[in-house]
Design a protein around this motif. Structure first.
Motif, PDB file in Angstrom:
ATOM      1  N   PRO A  49       0.849  -1.199   0.000  1.00 29.31           N
ATOM      2  CA  PRO A  49       0.000   0.000   0.000  1.00 29.31           C
ATOM      3  C   PRO A  49       0.887   1.252   0.000  1.00 29.31           C
ATOM      4  O   PRO A  49       2.001   1.234   0.542  1.00 29.31           O
ATOM      5  CB  PRO A  49      -0.769  -0.100   1.315  1.00 29.31           C
ATOM      6  CG  PRO A  49      -0.552  -1.474   1.827  1.00 29.31           C
ATOM      7  CD  PRO A  49       0.681  -2.002   1.192  1.00 29.31           C
ATOM      8  N   GLU A  50       0.401   2.302  -0.599  1.00 28.16           N
ATOM      9  CA  GLU A  50       1.139   3.573  -0.670  1.00 28.16           C
ATOM     10  C   GLU A  50       1.575   4.039   0.715  1.00 28.16           C
ATOM     11  O   GLU A  50       2.669   4.572   0.891  1.00 28.16           O
ATOM     12  CB  GLU A  50       0.268   4.635  -1.341  1.00 28.16           C
ATOM     13  CG  GLU A  50       0.782   6.042  -1.232  1.00 28.16           C
ATOM     14  CD  GLU A  50       1.792   6.393  -2.305  1.00 28.16           C
ATOM     15  OE1 GLU A  50       2.567   7.335  -2.073  1.00 28.16           O
ATOM     16  OE2 GLU A  50       1.805   5.734  -3.357  1.00 28.16           O
ATOM     17  N   SER A  51       0.727   3.811   1.719  1.00 29.92           N
ATOM     18  CA  SER A  51       1.042   4.263   3.078  1.00 29.92           C
ATOM     19  C   SER A  51       2.317   3.618   3.619  1.00 29.92           C
ATOM     20  O   SER A  51       2.985   4.188   4.475  1.00 29.92           O
ATOM     21  CB  SER A  51      -0.131   3.976   4.017  1.00 29.92           C
ATOM     22  OG  SER A  51      -0.382   2.578   4.079  1.00 29.92           O
ATOM     23  N   ILE A  52       2.678   2.456   3.092  1.00 26.69           N
ATOM     24  CA  ILE A  52       3.911   1.774   3.513  1.00 26.69           C
ATOM     25  C   ILE A  52       5.039   2.057   2.532  1.00 26.69           C
ATOM     26  O   ILE A  52       6.146   2.414   2.937  1.00 26.69           O
ATOM     27  CB  ILE A  52       3.675   0.252   3.646  1.00 26.69           C
ATOM     28  CG1 ILE A  52       2.658  -0.031   4.753  1.00 26.69           C
ATOM     29  CG2 ILE A  52       4.987  -0.477   3.930  1.00 26.69           C
ATOM     30  CD1 ILE A  52       2.231  -1.480   4.865  1.00 26.69           C
ATOM     31  N   SER A  53       4.767   1.911   1.243  1.00 24.88           N
ATOM     32  CA  SER A  53       5.833   2.039   0.240  1.00 24.88           C
ATOM     33  C   SER A  53       6.454   3.430   0.204  1.00 24.88           C
ATOM     34  O   SER A  53       7.631   3.572  -0.131  1.00 24.88           O
ATOM     35  CB  SER A  53       5.323   1.646  -1.147  1.00 24.88           C
ATOM     36  OG  SER A  53       4.330   2.528  -1.585  1.00 24.88           O
ATOM     37  N   SER A  57      13.216   3.819   1.509  1.00 23.14           N
ATOM     38  CA  SER A  57      14.263   4.659   0.928  1.00 23.14           C
ATOM     39  C   SER A  57      14.776   3.982  -0.346  1.00 23.14           C
ATOM     40  O   SER A  57      14.443   2.829  -0.633  1.00 23.14           O
ATOM     41  CB  SER A  57      15.398   4.867   1.933  1.00 23.14           C
ATOM     42  OG  SER A  57      15.980   3.634   2.270  1.00 23.14           O
ATOM     43  N   HIS A  58      15.578   4.706  -1.102  1.00 24.22           N
ATOM     44  CA  HIS A  58      16.102   4.185  -2.364  1.00 24.22           C
ATOM     45  C   HIS A  58      16.841   2.855  -2.134  1.00 24.22           C
ATOM     46  O   HIS A  58      16.717   1.924  -2.918  1.00 24.22           O
ATOM     47  CB  HIS A  58      17.020   5.216  -3.021  1.00 24.22           C
ATOM     48  CG  HIS A  58      17.476   4.849  -4.376  1.00 24.22           C
ATOM     49  ND1 HIS A  58      16.620   4.757  -5.458  1.00 24.22           N
ATOM     50  CD2 HIS A  58      18.699   4.527  -4.850  1.00 24.22           C
ATOM     51  CE1 HIS A  58      17.293   4.404  -6.536  1.00 24.22           C
ATOM     52  NE2 HIS A  58      18.564   4.263  -6.188  1.00 24.22           N
ATOM     53  N   PHE A  59      17.607   2.794  -1.054  1.00 22.32           N
ATOM     54  CA  PHE A  59      18.250   1.549  -0.643  1.00 22.32           C
ATOM     55  C   PHE A  59      17.629   1.152   0.686  1.00 22.32           C
ATOM     56  O   PHE A  59      17.821   1.815   1.699  1.00 22.32           O
ATOM     57  CB  PHE A  59      19.773   1.706  -0.530  1.00 22.32           C
ATOM     58  CG  PHE A  59      20.419   1.877  -1.864  1.00 22.32           C
ATOM     59  CD1 PHE A  59      20.734   0.772  -2.639  1.00 22.32           C
ATOM     60  CD2 PHE A  59      20.670   3.132  -2.383  1.00 22.32           C
ATOM     61  CE1 PHE A  59      21.304   0.911  -3.888  1.00 22.32           C
ATOM     62  CE2 PHE A  59      21.236   3.289  -3.628  1.00 22.32           C
ATOM     63  CZ  PHE A  59      21.555   2.179  -4.387  1.00 22.32           C
ATOM     64  N   THR A  60      16.838   0.078   0.648  1.00 20.61           N
ATOM     65  CA  THR A  60      16.046  -0.337   1.803  1.00 20.61           C
ATOM     66  C   THR A  60      16.649  -1.579   2.438  1.00 20.61           C
ATOM     67  O   THR A  60      17.069  -2.505   1.738  1.00 20.61           O
ATOM     68  CB  THR A  60      14.591  -0.594   1.362  1.00 20.61           C
ATOM     69  OG1 THR A  60      14.048   0.636   0.865  1.00 20.61           O
ATOM     70  CG2 THR A  60      13.737  -1.089   2.503  1.00 20.61           C
ATOM     71  N   LEU A  61      16.664  -1.594   3.751  1.00 24.22           N
ATOM     72  CA  LEU A  61      17.200  -2.716   4.510  1.00 24.22           C
ATOM     73  C   LEU A  61      16.097  -3.726   4.793  1.00 24.22           C
ATOM     74  O   LEU A  61      15.017  -3.362   5.267  1.00 24.22           O
ATOM     75  CB  LEU A  61      17.788  -2.220   5.840  1.00 24.22           C
ATOM     76  CG  LEU A  61      18.359  -3.294   6.765  1.00 24.22           C
ATOM     77  CD1 LEU A  61      19.657  -3.859   6.180  1.00 24.22           C
ATOM     78  CD2 LEU A  61      18.617  -2.710   8.148  1.00 24.22           C
ATOM     79  N   PHE A  62      16.365  -4.989   4.492  1.00 22.01           N
ATOM     80  CA  PHE A  62      15.466  -6.099   4.805  1.00 22.01           C
ATOM     81  C   PHE A  62      16.213  -7.032   5.748  1.00 22.01           C
ATOM     82  O   PHE A  62      17.291  -7.525   5.406  1.00 22.01           O
ATOM     83  CB  PHE A  62      15.073  -6.864   3.532  1.00 22.01           C
ATOM     84  CG  PHE A  62      14.331  -6.034   2.524  1.00 22.01           C
ATOM     85  CD1 PHE A  62      12.952  -5.920   2.577  1.00 22.01           C
ATOM     86  CD2 PHE A  62      15.022  -5.365   1.524  1.00 22.01           C
ATOM     87  CE1 PHE A  62      12.267  -5.155   1.643  1.00 22.01           C
ATOM     88  CE2 PHE A  62      14.345  -4.603   0.583  1.00 22.01           C
ATOM     89  CZ  PHE A  62      12.965  -4.492   0.646  1.00 22.01           C
TER      90      PHE A  62
END
Length: 151
Positions: A49-53, A57-62
């Motif tokens: 959902p937009e509210s999460i996405s 950030s451009h480089f996201t930590l998983f």
């Protein structure tokens, strides 16, 4: 120049193989880890959902631990896992092309660094391919005879 190396598809492919080997090694050692990925290469099913996405950030930590770690599916080209996001723990299957992985991290220390994850042209090619597939499907479905084939 470094750009001649980082933007070379053969170099990218070599690093992709190394990323596969490192992640496979970590899985075989039962070692949980985190990855930082270029969000332009990441796909979510279902989509975020937009509210999460909007918070990515451009480089996201998983962080791959517990259930997320147990759900890992590693291929020579991608890593897929299930994860929950946001305060509502929105569940999604995350698929990341290995070349989009910028860092592999263990205990806040960088184990592996992939500079090709910063090369935007690799992600533009993915967008072009997706647009081409959509245009082909649109052309196919415009023919009334073909619409019956999809039912």
């Amino acid at each position: 120049m470094i750009f001649n190396i980082v933007e070379d598809i053969n170099y990218r492919d070599m690093l992709e193989s190394q990323i596969f080997e490192v992640i496979e090694y970590l899985i075989n050692k039962d070692e949980e880890f985190s990855i930082t990925a270029n969000i332009n290469g990441v796909t979510f099913e279902p989509e975020m959902p937009e509210s999460i996405s909007k918070n990515f950030s451009h480089f996201t930590l998983f962080t791959l631990s517990n259930y997320t770690y147990e759900s890992i599916i590693l291929t020579e080209k991608t890593i897929t896992f299930e994860a929950g996001f946001g305060s509502e723990n929105f569940g999604s299957h995350v698929t990341i092309p290995l070349y989009a992985i910028f860092q592999i991290v263990i205990d806040e220390s960088i184990l592996f660094l992939n500079p090709t994850a910063t090369v935007e042209k690799y992600f533009q090619e993915k967008e072009l391919e997706e647009n081409h597939t959509q245009r082909s499907m649109n052309a196919f479905t415009m023919n009334k005879k073909n619409k019956d084939l999809l039912s």
